[in-house]
Design an enzyme around this catalytic site. Sequence first.
Site, PDB file in Angstrom:
ATOM      1  N   GLU A 179      -0.197   7.044   5.872  1.00 40.32           N
ATOM      2  CA  GLU A 179      -0.087   5.629   5.468  1.00 40.32           C
ATOM      3  C   GLU A 179       0.701   4.806   6.474  1.00 40.32           C
ATOM      4  O   GLU A 179       0.371   3.651   6.753  1.00 40.32           O
ATOM      5  CB  GLU A 179       0.542   5.515   4.076  1.00 40.32           C
ATOM      6  CG  GLU A 179      -0.410   5.882   2.939  1.00 40.32           C
ATOM      7  CD  GLU A 179      -0.693   7.376   2.832  1.00 40.32           C
ATOM      8  OE1 GLU A 179       0.055   8.170   3.440  1.00 40.32           O
ATOM      9  OE2 GLU A 179      -1.657   7.760   2.145  1.00 40.32           O
ATOM     10  N   HIS A 214      -0.248   7.782  -9.582  1.00 37.97           N
ATOM     11  CA  HIS A 214      -1.520   7.062  -9.511  1.00 37.97           C
ATOM     12  C   HIS A 214      -1.552   5.814 -10.388  1.00 37.97           C
ATOM     13  O   HIS A 214      -2.611   5.263 -10.638  1.00 37.97           O
ATOM     14  CB  HIS A 214      -2.684   7.970  -9.923  1.00 37.97           C
ATOM     15  CG  HIS A 214      -3.028   9.014  -8.915  1.00 37.97           C
ATOM     16  ND1 HIS A 214      -2.208  10.087  -8.648  1.00 37.97           N
ATOM     17  CD2 HIS A 214      -4.103   9.156  -8.097  1.00 37.97           C
ATOM     18  CE1 HIS A 214      -2.779  10.846  -7.728  1.00 37.97           C
ATOM     19  NE2 HIS A 214      -3.928  10.304  -7.370  1.00 37.97           N
TER      20      HIS A 214
END
Lengths: 325, 363
Positions: free
Chosen positions: A61, A130
């Site tokens: 990321e 999530h």
Amino acid sequence: MNEKLTMAKALNRGLRRALQADPKVLLAGEDIGKLGGVFRITEGLQAEFGENRVVDSPLAESGIIGTAVGLCMRGYRPVVEIQFDGFVFPGFAQIVSQVAKMHMRTGGRQKMPMVIRIPFGGGIGAVEHHSESPEAYFAHTPGLKVVSCANPNDAYWMIQQAIGSDDPVVFLEPKRRYQQKGEVNFTDRPAPMHQASIVRHGKDATLLAYGPMVKTCLDAAAVAAEEGTDLEVVDLRTISPVDWVTVMSSVRRTRRAIVVHEAPLTLGLGAEIAAKLTEELFYVMESPVLRVAGFDMPYPPARVESEYLPSIDRILDTVDTSLAY
Amino acid sequence: MRGQSVEMVQLLTPDGERVANDDFEFTGSADDLAGYLRDMILARRFDAEATALQRHGELGLWTPLIGQEAAQVGSAHALRAADVCFPSYREHAVAMVLGVPLSNLLGLFRGTDGGHWELLEKFKNYQIVIGCQALHATGYAMGIQLDGAVGNDDSGQNAAAIVYHGDGAASQGDVNEAYVFAASYNAPVVFFCQNNQWAISEPIALQSRIPLFQRAQGFGFPGIQVDGNDVLAVKAVTDWAMERARHGDGPTFIEAYTYRMGAHTTSDDPTKYRESSDEEAWRGRDPILRLTTYLRNLGAVDDAWLAAVEDEAKSLGADVRATIAELKDVTMDELFETVYAEPTVALESQRREYAAYLAGEDA
Ligand SMILES: Cc1ncc(C[n+]2csc(CCOP(=O)(O)OP(=O)(O)O)c2C)c(N)n1
């Protein structure tokens, strides 16, 4: 020209249109190419625009965001996808120390026209990491703009507005609304991205929400209406900067405000809104600004998330408290 | 020395003797070398002046480059017009060679602005967060490639990015992610690592069990170690790496094996963590001394030439001191204006409130 689309499809159309409109726009992220992203938001785009415009990134990321900084420096307008909210943190340093600050550090010479798309929020029964709501971290960082779409029409238009912006935009997509359908008007440009919108008019109190909670608030307002309470619902759309003009004009009329968000209560966006409304509308309001939010705990396991998330009942309870002042 | 390999490219010994290398040759002239010597002397002087300015309270901090002049001057001379440089915070000599006004560097350390530099399209503003810029350079290089500015027959159309980072930085995730991205996309980027043996007080041994250049192989591109105190070798190796990148052959990792002769920054006290014998040993490898010896023996420079450069250094010093008075503090208005490219109502109202507060104070 109108069409009924899911938010996921509307985002896909918006991205396609942005790719068509400007050859400097490119998409990057994990699995966004052949797969079309884990939520299929970029489906078909690599086939249409090629591997140089829709770039599968290595699984890193910070690398995705840091290289996007360099691409901005080279004149590109990268739109990066973070796969899930809980995975933005490895890239957090690049976002807050680099992306957000570059324009001011360079005296305005270096623009960062980057969009960081993050599917965010809970309610889909996912495993841990999530379902998070990290907006306050970004909204607290000067130099970033933070927005969230709540319906397909906004999804289609706001993604293009975000890509067109010369400032870095953290674009929060309410993942539990991806499959919700709504009318998309392809011809009439909607309000500017940094304008809130009153999505339901009412006179008894204002519910302030963004992203996934807009629908929940509309549902709550529908229930309240059956009981004779007339709630106004404001979709903030823009989390940073907040559109205070719209927010205050609504609360000035209803004289009561309740902020609703999934993120933990303490130091969340609700705290800022409450403080601001208190500063500006202290003598106008009939009751203190109240908040309905997630609790100050890490996002809970999926089987109990419905207890954590602001529900219609919790919202209506809080409305009652507000009206009782 | 630990981490120094037998493969290290060297073209000029510490005693100022030319040595041959099978793969690399310095192709410049003696005049070029005299120019590099001048650059190194001026850079050292600039550095000494800035250090003194910090001692006088004119700069908040300074990051001395002493010892690393050859690594910086040699690599900077390998850059062409279209190449772009992503520095860390110690690349003063690179900035000098590329023509960045020295006042720009001083302003950052004085705190007059945050990197509001004149040649930003060529030399990015200094990066304080260790290793971040490795990703920026890699992304930029990906952009160069997307623009089709690599591998053209007309080599004038080709470009590459070079990023400077330290030995400590090689431990950072961002730097390692940059290696991965550079390799994945075959990006035209050169990682120029100045292994100056120390990351503040931490020796290279704490960062790596193998010589740093050997790591590159694991990422899938060439790594090479060069004597960072040998300007000829640094220039030759960087030329090669930059040309590879421009040609479309992808990234290269260069480990410039050198030594930070001074403190990490002006806040640091190296006597707390390293032996003076270590510094003595490295003093014998001084990049300026060895090139001076070589060029003197060659007859390319003499006392008069050196005296003239010394004069130039003196006047550079005077200029640098004079520059301080000319540096302007950024204004709050300018800051409010540059947080965003597109102004926000919310921030504009803070700006107005602050202006009103100031006006009230004056009244
Ligand atoms: C992310 C980060 N962590 C810590 C620091 C503090 N710091 C500044 S310089 C430095 C050492 C860097 O060493 P190296 O990469 O070898 O570069 P050198 O200073 O030797 O050129 C540290 C730890 C920082 N600037 N950024």
